[in-house]
Write an enzyme that holds these catalytic residues in place. Structure first.
Site, mmCIF file in Angstrom:
data_model
loop_
_atom_site.group_PDB
_atom_site.id
_atom_site.type_symbol
_atom_site.label_atom_id
_atom_site.label_comp_id
_atom_site.label_asym_id
_atom_site.label_seq_id
_atom_site.Cartn_x
_atom_site.Cartn_y
_atom_site.Cartn_z
ATOM 1 N N LYS A 292 13.285 -5.652 1.317
ATOM 2 C CA LYS A 292 11.880 -5.710 1.778
ATOM 3 C C LYS A 292 11.645 -6.868 2.746
ATOM 4 O O LYS A 292 10.584 -6.958 3.350
ATOM 5 C CB LYS A 292 10.923 -5.860 0.576
ATOM 6 C CG LYS A 292 11.083 -4.800 -0.500
ATOM 7 C CD LYS A 292 10.625 -3.443 -0.053
ATOM 8 C CE LYS A 292 10.824 -2.370 -1.114
ATOM 9 N NZ LYS A 292 10.017 -2.561 -2.322
ATOM 10 N N GLY B 277 0.775 -1.233 0.000
ATOM 11 C CA GLY B 277 0.000 0.000 0.000
ATOM 12 C C GLY B 277 0.805 1.280 0.000
ATOM 13 O O GLY B 277 0.227 2.360 -0.047
ATOM 14 N N GLU C 133 -5.544 -4.293 -5.386
ATOM 15 C CA GLU C 133 -4.576 -5.396 -5.397
ATOM 16 C C GLU C 133 -5.128 -6.597 -4.632
ATOM 17 O O GLU C 133 -4.981 -7.739 -5.059
ATOM 18 C CB GLU C 133 -3.240 -4.928 -4.802
ATOM 19 C CG GLU C 133 -2.460 -4.014 -5.754
ATOM 20 C CD GLU C 133 -1.289 -3.281 -5.120
ATOM 21 O OE1 GLU C 133 -0.554 -2.600 -5.854
ATOM 22 O OE2 GLU C 133 -1.106 -3.390 -3.889
#
Lengths: 240, 240
Positions: free
Chosen positions: A134, A108, A116
């Site tokens: 990440k 987001g 999504e």
């Protein structure tokens, strides 16, 4: 420098080689005739460009875009679009902002998480492409959780989120509140690493006016991680 | 019949006396200086008209409307408006489409339930006005549960709702899909009397793209029921 010299050789933008490797790996999962969910953001865009090349070479696929931006790019690149009514989609290929060891996600940062999730939910498998930074030990490590709310609910949501210890900021661009593709507001909640993401998700969804959150728990089927020159594969154990 | 003869004497429309009695009873809960949530629909409108009369006589209250229609009527009647940022509201006065013996509700036949829930959640007490035929033994008796969804999610929601045994119809007016004040679609789901409304609520809210449902479980603090010439008072035991 001559005008036709791009200055930066193709492929040398930080991460671009990573994204190309991820896209190539995801392409191996796509079969002729598939309907494919098209995520939003940098990694998903790299996949879309790679997919478009294959379409140019004769691959017959159609894509269901998760944002107006992705829809526009798909059109420009010549990837035919399909509707969500043609589900189930074979797979959705998307990025993520955080991935924890259970393959739970925060998404987001790009603001497209509502569509999504909808497209991923209509797909047999959600395929996530990320670069190694990440991967975090605990969701919330990067300190930010996006949520989408009905604009009318802003004052209530603000109070409730502050009471939960997740003070929100209304996402702005050019000095004005950003509207999602669904016409809603995006709030970026300040969070600490989450001891119990599922409990927070329940609490957030119980706030009237919250349309959805960036917590994607139990949705990702497979995560490709670009790590140096390698692509690591993380796969969820068991079916969701 | 002369043009100035309205045909039906004022007050004789079926239920109008009931609604006036309910409105008068709810007015007794309003104090000078209160901020009051203003519901939508027939009963809430009767309350708003009665409130406006009192404002004309000097009562100082302001209202937070739960729909554009209610906001417009409040302006026309001279009831000053307040924002949701001035919470907590003293009370919200609203109607309902079903009330069960636990004071759980189905709302949303009028399509305003998302804002109705948001305003009620910002209020110390939700006061519900109904005529006696809205009292049902089990939620779902009238066969219809409205939900509001992000338009993009329609194909997914339709499939999921059918799988749950609640086949939806997109609410239409003049041959076109109705948009809620939040810009979303309204689905009217066909339901049977519900053995476990809380379980259904969880299942519905877990469908990506569902903004909210018409199930209001545990929100009503007090229900006034017009029953013949009497107004019955049903009060929730304990605080929510």
């Amino acid at each position: 420098m001559p005008a036709d010299d791009p200055g930066v050789p193709a492929g040398s933008t930080p991460g671009e080689g990573d994204l190309a490797r991820l896209a190539a790996r995801a392409l191996e999962l796509v079969r002729d005739g598939d309907i494919v969910g098209l995520g939003s953001g940098r990694a998903a865009t790299a996949f879309l460009r790679a997919l478009a090349e294959r379409v140019g070479e004769g691959l017959r696929v159609r894509g269901v875009p998760t944002s107006e931006a992705t829809a526009a790019l798909a059109c420009r690149l010549g990837v035919p679009l399909a509707g969500l009514d043609e589900a189930p989609l074979a797979l959705t290929v998307d990025g993520a902002d955080e991935v924890d060891p259970r393959l739970d996600l925060i998404k987001g940062y790009g603001g497209a998480m509502v569509r999504e999730r909808i497209v991923a939910a209509a797909s047999r498998r959600q395929v996530i492409l990320v670069t190694v930074e990440k991967l975090i030990p605990v969701l919330g490590t990067r300190g930010r959780l996006p949520i989408e709310i009905v604009p009318f609910a802003l004052p209530l949501c603000r109070r409730r989120l502050e009471a939960l210890g997740c003070p929100p900021a209304v996402r702005q661009a050019a000095g004005r509140p950003v509207r999602s593709d669904n016409g809603n507001l995006l709030l970026d909640c300040a969070i600490r690493p989450l001891a119990d993401p599922a409990a927070l998700e329940r609490e957030l969804r119980a706030i009237p006016g919250v349309v959805d959150t960036g917590l994607f728990l139990g949705t990702a089927g497979i995560v490709f991680v670009a790590d140096g020159r390698a692509v690591r594969i993380l796969e969820r154990q068991g079916r969701r």
